[in-house]
Design a protein around this motif. Structure first.
Motif: not given
Lengths: 100, 133
Positions: A62, A65-66, A69, A95-96, B92-97
């Protein structure tokens, strides 16, 4: 967990081998530092031989990925074993993160 | 089978392997994968947080009850009911997780029953998995 990173043109090709768990998650986080640098990254992660991940591993994917992005890049994970994919599915990570 | 570990600091891997080596473990690789994952999440929580970085003990055990495997973990640490923790929002999106908070959620999804009790100054956590799918 063994990680190999090779640069092919603009693309970073990563292969993962073994288990990602509480005993080696911190080391893994160090090992992927080259993926956390540079503009518009293009990362492809081959998971053919990735046997296992716990939530410690998910946390790092995660984070990666952040970072990708934020740098307007792209990342795909491919050839994931069904059991590992299930961990990504039930946590909503499918999903992300782009898994093909 | 009940095994006691004391002290537990740095023993996460050893505790997981002791449970996985139990003769009560199913032979199905798929079930073993799920059980290992849930065991790791709970053991890691206990080792990291139960004694606030200090040292203490944990007793872990397995038991077959009918067609189910029951995994028990007991410690004398800070009272902590992991089931009270709210589930992460997986839409949630990656940014919000948020980074973290996934361990117990994975256990809730993969096991059939989770139970927590505070008894005689101890945390008692039980996970049940039906072995006949």
């Amino acid at each position: 967990m063994k990680i190999t990173i090779s640069q092919i043109g603009a693309k970073q090709l990563v292969t993962l081998e073994g288990r990602l768990d509480t005993t080696n998650a911190l080391q893994f986080q160090e090992d992927i530092k080259p993926l956390m640098e540079g503009e518009t990254p293009d990362i492809e992660i081959d998971c053919t031989n990735m046997e296992y991940t716990s939530s410690q591993g998910l946390r790092i994917f995660l984070m990666l990925q952040k970072s990708v992005n934020a740098r307007k890049g792209k990342m795909v994970m491919k050839n994931m074993k069904p059991q590992v994919k299930e961990v990504f599915d039930i946590t909503g990570f499918s999903n992300i993160i782009c898994i093909i | 089978m009940v095994t006691r570990f004391e002290p537990i600091a740095g023993k996460t891997a050893e505790i997981i392997e002791a449970l996985m080596a139990s003769e009560d473990m199913p032979i199905s690789e798929d079930l073993q994968f799920k059980l290992r994952l849930c065991i790791e999440e709970v053991v890691e929580n206990i080792v990291s947080y139960a004694y606030d970085g200090g040292n203490g003990w944990v007793e872990v055990g397995t038991q077959l009850v009918g067609d189910s495997l029951v995994i028990t973990l007991k410690d004398e640490g800070i009272p902590f009911n992991p089931l009270e923790k709210s589930d992460p929002d997986i839409t949630l999106s990656a940014e919000e997780r948020q980074i973290g908070g996934l361990g117990i959620f994975l256990c809730k999804q993969m096991m059939d029953k989770l139970e927590y009790e505070r008894i005689d100054g101890c945390n008692l956590f039980k996970m049940t998995k039906h072995l006949k799918q």
